[in-house]
Structures are given as C-alpha cells and as structure tokens.
Design an enzyme around this catalytic site. Structure first.
Site, PDB file in Angstrom:
ATOM      1  N   TYR A  66       0.841  -1.190   0.000  1.00 24.27           N
ATOM      2  CA  TYR A  66       0.000   0.000   0.000  1.00 24.27           C
ATOM      3  C   TYR A  66       0.881   1.247   0.000  1.00 24.27           C
ATOM      4  O   TYR A  66       1.576   1.516   0.986  1.00 24.27           O
ATOM      5  CB  TYR A  66      -0.925  -0.015   1.226  1.00 24.27           C
ATOM      6  CG  TYR A  66      -1.562  -1.363   1.441  1.00 24.27           C
ATOM      7  CD1 TYR A  66      -2.715  -1.720   0.762  1.00 24.27           C
ATOM      8  CD2 TYR A  66      -0.963  -2.296   2.290  1.00 24.27           C
ATOM      9  CE1 TYR A  66      -3.279  -2.978   0.921  1.00 24.27           C
ATOM     10  CE2 TYR A  66      -1.514  -3.554   2.467  1.00 24.27           C
ATOM     11  CZ  TYR A  66      -2.671  -3.892   1.772  1.00 24.27           C
ATOM     12  OH  TYR A  66      -3.218  -5.143   1.937  1.00 24.27           O
ATOM     13  N   ARG A  96       1.684  -4.116  -6.432  1.00 21.84           N
ATOM     14  CA  ARG A  96       0.281  -3.706  -6.323  1.00 21.84           C
ATOM     15  C   ARG A  96       0.067  -2.703  -5.209  1.00 21.84           C
ATOM     16  O   ARG A  96       0.680  -2.769  -4.145  1.00 21.84           O
ATOM     17  CB  ARG A  96      -0.598  -4.923  -6.063  1.00 21.84           C
ATOM     18  CG  ARG A  96      -2.093  -4.600  -6.193  1.00 21.84           C
ATOM     19  CD  ARG A  96      -2.895  -5.137  -5.037  1.00 21.84           C
ATOM     20  NE  ARG A  96      -2.459  -4.628  -3.742  1.00 21.84           N
ATOM     21  CZ  ARG A  96      -3.080  -4.910  -2.606  1.00 21.84           C
ATOM     22  NH1 ARG A  96      -4.130  -5.692  -2.613  1.00 21.84           N
ATOM     23  NH2 ARG A  96      -2.624  -4.421  -1.442  1.00 21.84           N
ATOM     24  N   GLU A 136      -5.312  -1.588  -7.827  1.00 16.77           N
ATOM     25  CA  GLU A 136      -6.427  -2.519  -7.670  1.00 16.77           C
ATOM     26  C   GLU A 136      -7.766  -1.798  -7.748  1.00 16.77           C
ATOM     27  O   GLU A 136      -7.937  -0.710  -7.189  1.00 16.77           O
ATOM     28  CB  GLU A 136      -6.313  -3.239  -6.323  1.00 16.77           C
ATOM     29  CG  GLU A 136      -7.406  -4.269  -6.096  1.00 16.77           C
ATOM     30  CD  GLU A 136      -7.087  -5.208  -4.967  1.00 16.77           C
ATOM     31  OE1 GLU A 136      -8.039  -5.646  -4.283  1.00 16.77           O
ATOM     32  OE2 GLU A 136      -5.900  -5.530  -4.756  1.00 16.77           O
ATOM     33  N   HIS A 138     -10.895  -1.148  -6.269  1.00 12.36           N
ATOM     34  CA  HIS A 138     -11.221  -1.341  -4.854  1.00 12.36           C
ATOM     35  C   HIS A 138     -12.072  -0.182  -4.346  1.00 12.36           C
ATOM     36  O   HIS A 138     -11.860   0.971  -4.753  1.00 12.36           O
ATOM     37  CB  HIS A 138      -9.925  -1.431  -4.030  1.00 12.36           C
ATOM     38  CG  HIS A 138     -10.100  -2.073  -2.703  1.00 12.36           C
ATOM     39  ND1 HIS A 138     -10.622  -1.411  -1.613  1.00 12.36           N
ATOM     40  CD2 HIS A 138      -9.832  -3.334  -2.275  1.00 12.36           C
ATOM     41  CE1 HIS A 138     -10.663  -2.224  -0.582  1.00 12.36           C
ATOM     42  NE2 HIS A 138     -10.191  -3.400  -0.950  1.00 12.36           N
ATOM     43  N   HIS A 169     -15.082  -6.629  -6.375  1.00  9.72           N
ATOM     44  CA  HIS A 169     -15.147  -5.191  -6.083  1.00  9.72           C
ATOM     45  C   HIS A 169     -15.699  -4.411  -7.272  1.00  9.72           C
ATOM     46  O   HIS A 169     -16.372  -3.389  -7.086  1.00  9.72           O
ATOM     47  CB  HIS A 169     -13.770  -4.676  -5.679  1.00  9.72           C
ATOM     48  CG  HIS A 169     -13.328  -5.144  -4.333  1.00  9.72           C
ATOM     49  ND1 HIS A 169     -14.179  -5.236  -3.256  1.00  9.72           N
ATOM     50  CD2 HIS A 169     -12.108  -5.565  -3.875  1.00  9.72           C
ATOM     51  CE1 HIS A 169     -13.527  -5.681  -2.195  1.00  9.72           C
ATOM     52  NE2 HIS A 169     -12.270  -5.892  -2.547  1.00  9.72           N
ATOM     53  N   HIS A 192      -8.032 -10.727  -9.255  1.00  6.14           N
ATOM     54  CA  HIS A 192      -8.317 -11.267  -7.937  1.00  6.14           C
ATOM     55  C   HIS A 192      -9.671 -11.960  -7.991  1.00  6.14           C
ATOM     56  O   HIS A 192     -10.660 -11.369  -8.438  1.00  6.14           O
ATOM     57  CB  HIS A 192      -8.339 -10.162  -6.881  1.00  6.14           C
ATOM     58  CG  HIS A 192      -7.016  -9.930  -6.242  1.00  6.14           C
ATOM     59  ND1 HIS A 192      -6.799  -8.954  -5.285  1.00  6.14           N
ATOM     60  CD2 HIS A 192      -5.819 -10.560  -6.396  1.00  6.14           C
ATOM     61  CE1 HIS A 192      -5.536  -8.990  -4.898  1.00  6.14           C
ATOM     62  NE2 HIS A 192      -4.923  -9.951  -5.566  1.00  6.14           N
ATOM     63  N   TYR A 211      -8.098  -7.584   8.081  1.00  5.51           N
ATOM     64  CA  TYR A 211      -6.792  -7.724   8.715  1.00  5.51           C
ATOM     65  C   TYR A 211      -6.882  -8.011  10.211  1.00  5.51           C
ATOM     66  O   TYR A 211      -5.895  -8.391  10.827  1.00  5.51           O
ATOM     67  CB  TYR A 211      -5.947  -6.476   8.470  1.00  5.51           C
ATOM     68  CG  TYR A 211      -5.724  -6.184   7.008  1.00  5.51           C
ATOM     69  CD1 TYR A 211      -5.638  -7.214   6.082  1.00  5.51           C
ATOM     70  CD2 TYR A 211      -5.606  -4.880   6.539  1.00  5.51           C
ATOM     71  CE1 TYR A 211      -5.454  -6.960   4.736  1.00  5.51           C
ATOM     72  CE2 TYR A 211      -5.411  -4.614   5.192  1.00  5.51           C
ATOM     73  CZ  TYR A 211      -5.340  -5.658   4.298  1.00  5.51           C
ATOM     74  OH  TYR A 211      -5.153  -5.408   2.962  1.00  5.51           O
ATOM     75  N   GLU A 253      -8.096 -15.303  -3.855  1.00  7.77           N
ATOM     76  CA  GLU A 253      -7.953 -14.455  -2.675  1.00  7.77           C
ATOM     77  C   GLU A 253      -8.935 -14.936  -1.603  1.00  7.77           C
ATOM     78  O   GLU A 253     -10.155 -14.813  -1.775  1.00  7.77           O
ATOM     79  CB  GLU A 253      -8.220 -12.993  -3.041  1.00  7.77           C
ATOM     80  CG  GLU A 253      -7.750 -12.012  -1.996  1.00  7.77           C
ATOM     81  CD  GLU A 253      -7.959 -10.571  -2.417  1.00  7.77           C
ATOM     82  OE1 GLU A 253      -7.133  -9.736  -2.045  1.00  7.77           O
ATOM     83  OE2 GLU A 253      -8.953 -10.275  -3.113  1.00  7.77           O
TER      84      GLU A 253
END
Length: 292
Positions: A66, A96, A136, A138, A169, A192, A211, A253
């Site tokens: 990120y 990514r 991505e 997202h 997404h 993904h 997470y 994923e």
C-alpha cells in the site's frame, strides 16, 4: 489462467513460507502473490529465496502493498523504492497498491489532482526498476468505479500503470464485470478471484475487518458458491482474451478460515470447469503443511 496463492491468506497462521510454497507446488499453482510485509521479513531466509522458488517451478508474480498518496512525498518515494527492490529480489514484475483511501466521489478536484500527481511520480519510480505499478479496483479509492478507473488511467497516462481487476469489487461498484473487463482489458495485468454469499455482506472485505484476527468472516464462501456468477464471467473472459488467457495471472484471494481445504476446493472446481491446469493433487491430510 496461471493461478496464484496469496500469502495474506495465511496471515493469522503459524505456517512457514516453505510449507506454503511446497503445498502450492504440489497443487499445481504457478505462482505466489507475496504480501509486502512477508516479502520484507523473508529476505534473510536464504533457504527460501528466488532461486529456491525457481527450482520448485514457482515464481512470485506480484508483491502486494500500500503506497500512500497523501503525506510526505519523499517517504512515499522511498517506500516505493524499497518495495521495488523487493520485487527485484523475489523476481516479481508487479507491485500492487490502492489508488488512495477515499471514495472517488468524496474527494475534491484538488485532492484528485494531487493524488494523480503522486501516483504518476510513483509510476516513475517503479518504471526505473523495470516494473509495473498495479492499481487494484477497490472501494474507497480512485479505482472504485469503472468511470473513475478509466479517468485515472487517462490522467496518470503512464506506461508503468496497470490494473489488478478484482472481480467482486467491480461488481460491488454496480458495474458489470464482463463489460468492465473488456473495457479495461488493455491495462489488466492481474485478477483477484473471490466471492460473497450475498451483496449485503460485502463490507466483510473492508481492510480494517479483513486484517483483524477477530474480524467477521460472515459471507465468505467458495468461489463458485457465492452470489456472483463466476462461470459466466470466466467463460466470457476466456472467449475474449483468446490466447492471452493462458498467460493471465490470477490469484485466489481467501480471507476466511480453513485456508488449505478452501483453496484446494476452488482449484479443483476451476479445473472441472476448464479454467485451470489439470495436474491438481489433493492432499486430504495436508501433510505438507503439517510436516516439519
């Protein structure tokens, strides 16, 4: 498709990278999508480096991390350089990231200009390393809708910018993934693949929830058992991409429990539907994972 395993799927388990890689090899996955923190923390593990992976007929297709589009510019550049060096170390050609952390409809014109400028700068960094910067699709980013993603590609206008097409997404945004994948096809370098039991449960994929070890996993289901029609999408993609289909990287994923059996099941289903290679080897006792 060349199917990849995501090391982020194992983020809450005490399983070594070597065991994950050996399991992936024996289930005929072709590559590994390596989470950035994993890539960095394993640099000193000489037993499981790029050469060892190559000897197992595996590769790291992409490192996922990120890069922030706000705050100190030099810090962002230095992180992009550090991650690019990791890509080189692991033999990955793609880095990514997300295109910001706010919905495209909620940022000001000036914010968008600033984020685009930062993203273009980061593209220059990764290009200097011979890499692609993969944005991505997202929620809560500049790639949270087909229209904004196309605008972003046009605004950045950089040969290093490519797209990680997250099917769910895109569907979440209200777009038709089949139409969107055809529209974005020249820029797509990675897919993904995941599914959800019902559209109303899509918030389960919010990063803060995913997470968190105690986060909800409600609605996370096998690829062909969710609300979105993946056979229809994959058939359309296979027909539209032609010979490029065989070289297309895709990652299964999975963020829920029972990682090994879930990924084995989805891989087998992809084979049965004709979307992946046929050398699937089921390890019902998961001996590679339990072995020392």
């Amino acid at each position: 498709m060349k199917l990849n395993v995501c090391t982020i799927s194992f983020r809450h388990q005490l399983i070594s990278f070597k065991k994950i890689a050996l399991w992936a090899k024996n289930n005929d996955f072709k590559g590994i999508e390596l989470w950035g923190v994993h890539a960095a923390n394993m640099v000193d593990d000489l037993e499981c480096d790029f050469s060892w992976l190559k000897s197992q007929n595996l590769n790291v297709s992409m490192i996922s991390d990120y890069l922030v589009l706000e705050g100190d510019h030099q810090e962002a550049v230095e992180k992009a350089e550090s991650l690019s060096r990791l890509c080189h170390y692991w033999g990955a050609s793609k880095l990514r990231t997300f295109a910001g952390s706010k919905a495209s409809e909620k940022i000001t014109k000036q914010q968008r200009q600033d984020w685009v400028k930062r993203l273009k700068s980061l593209c220059n960094v990764v290009q200097n390393f011979g890499l692609y910067l993969i944005v991505e699709t997202h929620p809560n980013s500049l790639a949270d809708s087909l229209e904004s993603t196309l605008q972003l590609i046009d605004e950045v206008n950089h040969p290093a910018l490519r797209i990680n097409f997250d099917v769910i997404h895109v569907w979440e945004s209200g777009a038709d993934p089949i139409r969107a994948v055809n529209t974005l096809s020249p820029f797509i370098e990675h897919l993904h693949l995941k599914n959800i039991a019902h559209r109303s449960l899509l918030n389960v994929f919010n990063p803060d929830n995913v997470y968190a070890p105690a986060g909800s996993r409600e609605g996370m289901v096998n690829l062909f058992e969710g609300e979105y029609d993946f056979p229809k999408f994959l058939d359309a993609l296979k027909n539209s991409r032609g010979s490029l289909w065989k070289s297309l990287d895709a990652s299964l994923e999975w963020f829920g429990p029972s990682v090994i059996p879930t990924l084995e099941h989805d891989k087998q289903q992809l084979i049965m539907h004709g979307y992946s290679n046929k050398n699937f080897i089921s390890k019902n006792d998961h001996s590679l994972i339990s072995a020392v």
